[in-house]
Design a protein around this motif. Sequence first.
Motif, PDB file in Angstrom:
ATOM      1  N   ARG A  90       0.818  -1.218   0.000  1.00 51.02           N
ATOM      2  CA  ARG A  90       0.000   0.000   0.000  1.00 51.02           C
ATOM      3  C   ARG A  90       0.854   1.272   0.000  1.00 51.02           C
ATOM      4  O   ARG A  90       0.373   2.338  -0.364  1.00 51.02           O
ATOM      5  CB  ARG A  90      -0.937   0.017   1.210  1.00 51.02           C
TER       6      ARG A  90
ATOM      7  N   SER B 134      -1.090  -1.521  -6.997  1.00 49.65           N
ATOM      8  CA  SER B 134      -2.552  -1.510  -6.989  1.00 49.65           C
ATOM      9  C   SER B 134      -3.083  -2.693  -6.182  1.00 49.65           C
ATOM     10  O   SER B 134      -2.388  -3.686  -5.939  1.00 49.65           O
ATOM     11  CB  SER B 134      -3.092  -1.575  -8.418  1.00 49.65           C
TER      12      SER B 134
ATOM     13  N   GLU C  42     -12.333  11.386  -6.880  1.00 54.09           N
ATOM     14  CA  GLU C  42     -12.946  10.076  -6.690  1.00 54.09           C
ATOM     15  C   GLU C  42     -13.829   9.788  -7.900  1.00 54.09           C
ATOM     16  O   GLU C  42     -14.713  10.566  -8.236  1.00 54.09           O
ATOM     17  CB  GLU C  42     -13.757  10.021  -5.391  1.00 54.09           C
TER      18      GLU C  42
ATOM     19  N   ARG D 166      -3.380   5.417  -5.343  1.00 58.28           N
ATOM     20  CA  ARG D 166      -4.584   6.198  -5.603  1.00 58.28           C
ATOM     21  C   ARG D 166      -4.288   7.653  -5.968  1.00 58.28           C
ATOM     22  O   ARG D 166      -5.147   8.325  -6.537  1.00 58.28           O
ATOM     23  CB  ARG D 166      -5.499   6.180  -4.367  1.00 58.28           C
TER      24      ARG D 166
ATOM     25  N   CYS E 102      -5.478   3.533 -11.153  1.00 61.39           N
ATOM     26  CA  CYS E 102      -5.687   3.243  -9.736  1.00 61.39           C
ATOM     27  C   CYS E 102      -6.466   4.338  -9.008  1.00 61.39           C
ATOM     28  O   CYS E 102      -6.446   4.384  -7.783  1.00 61.39           O
ATOM     29  CB  CYS E 102      -4.337   3.053  -9.048  1.00 61.39           C
TER      30      CYS E 102
ATOM     31  N   ALA F 163      -9.126   6.486  -7.051  1.00 58.91           N
ATOM     32  CA  ALA F 163     -10.082   6.029  -6.034  1.00 58.91           C
ATOM     33  C   ALA F 163     -11.502   6.112  -6.554  1.00 58.91           C
ATOM     34  O   ALA F 163     -11.868   7.041  -7.284  1.00 58.91           O
ATOM     35  CB  ALA F 163      -9.940   6.863  -4.774  1.00 58.91           C
ATOM     36  N   LYS F 164     -12.303   5.162  -6.168  1.00 59.52           N
ATOM     37  CA  LYS F 164     -13.736   5.201  -6.483  1.00 59.52           C
ATOM     38  C   LYS F 164     -14.533   5.903  -5.392  1.00 59.52           C
ATOM     39  O   LYS F 164     -15.579   6.494  -5.656  1.00 59.52           O
ATOM     40  CB  LYS F 164     -14.268   3.774  -6.660  1.00 59.52           C
TER      41      LYS F 164
ATOM     42  N   ARG G  99     -13.932   8.377  -1.696  1.00 61.57           N
ATOM     43  CA  ARG G  99     -12.923   9.155  -0.969  1.00 61.57           C
ATOM     44  C   ARG G  99     -12.582   8.549   0.391  1.00 61.57           C
ATOM     45  O   ARG G  99     -11.522   8.819   0.929  1.00 61.57           O
ATOM     46  CB  ARG G  99     -13.371  10.608  -0.811  1.00 61.57           C
TER      47      ARG G  99
ATOM     48  N   TRP H 100     -11.789   5.572   0.929  1.00 65.66           N
ATOM     49  CA  TRP H 100     -10.635   4.702   0.736  1.00 65.66           C
ATOM     50  C   TRP H 100      -9.352   5.516   0.626  1.00 65.66           C
ATOM     51  O   TRP H 100      -8.273   5.031   0.971  1.00 65.66           O
ATOM     52  CB  TRP H 100     -10.820   3.824  -0.499  1.00 65.66           C
ATOM     53  N   ILE H 101      -9.446   6.748   0.135  1.00 57.96           N
ATOM     54  CA  ILE H 101      -8.273   7.627   0.146  1.00 57.96           C
ATOM     55  C   ILE H 101      -7.858   7.891   1.594  1.00 57.96           C
ATOM     56  O   ILE H 101      -6.668   7.859   1.929  1.00 57.96           O
ATOM     57  CB  ILE H 101      -8.569   8.945  -0.584  1.00 57.96           C
TER      58      ILE H 101
ATOM     59  N   HIS I  34      -6.190   4.836   3.022  1.00 61.66           N
ATOM     60  CA  HIS I  34      -4.861   4.666   2.418  1.00 61.66           C
ATOM     61  C   HIS I  34      -3.869   5.650   3.032  1.00 61.66           C
ATOM     62  O   HIS I  34      -2.714   5.309   3.313  1.00 61.66           O
ATOM     63  CB  HIS I  34      -4.978   4.875   0.906  1.00 61.66           C
TER      64      HIS I  34
END
Length: 330
Positions: free
Chosen positions: A74, A79, A135, A265, A272, A274-275, A277, A279-280, A283
């Motif tokens: 990570r 990815s 995102e 991301r 890669c 982010a879908k 935010r 997850w940002i 990360h």
Amino acid sequence: MPFRPPFCPRELCPSHAGAPFSYRERGYFYRRCDHRTVQRFLCLACRLSFSEQTFRLNYRLKRPELLALFFLDRVSKVSHRQSARIHPCSRSTEERHFRRLSLHCLAFHALRLKEIVASGGRGEVFSLDELETFEHNRRQKPVTVPILIEHASGFVIDTRVGTLPARGRSKRKSALAVAQGGEERKSESVEVVQAAFERLREVSLKDRPLTVLTDMKTSYERILREMFGERCVHRQVHSKLPRNPMSPLFAINHTLARVRDGLSRLVRRSWCAAKLRRWIAGHLAIWTCYRNYVLKRTNRVWETPAMALGTQTRFWPVDEVLLWRVFSWS
């Protein structure tokens, strides 16, 4: 040395509300995945059993060796899907490990910050800047990421993620979607920056003035004046100045460059992206632990930012960072 539980790991145990905590040993069990014999215990306050493994981060994992491998992936611009290919496992397994790692690293860093607060605070000069990412769609859903560091050591104090309004034609599409009953996308830059400065107020030295370095964004000055008053010296530096080691903003610019280099991301023009935010944010929590406690400041400086700040006395090996769970009542 035999393990001795410091408290009951059960959330609803009466010992967390003031009842005395005591336990007794209750046999052993063998873990086939890592060939360990684990001691069981019985809590005499709630009459529920637990074991040494209940306190470990790899609790209930069939492949505990994956945690450290995924942690390093990570922060190495790998990815998620590629991680699953490298360490033969399913994509869902990697995703569950990512969620566990992000929550743990968030709690681990929060615990270290509590230690700083308990010791009276650290640092006198700090830097803050925001990087921009997105995102799902670069124009429709941009995102701001403010990062606050202690200037001399590079210790990352706080990272946040907030929304920004849509851009260009996507802004008109967003307005049309709102008119049709959708949700309007607003700028959360002020809110997330204010939350970062709230964290600064907690960890900074209380009996000394502090200096904050930022660029020329006008909202920073207002927030700092409202929160710190005359105690804070706000030094604004034009972002168009050369970004070399002589720049007052070099420390924060270098930190932002490290973030983009290490997090898949945040790499520009990448698959890669982010879908979501959140997850940002997760990360960033993993990267913050790696940057502050595991990685040395530079290739020539053999100390971590936490050591340079004076809050830690040694490097934290990855296996040790990921050894014990952090409980909210610990």
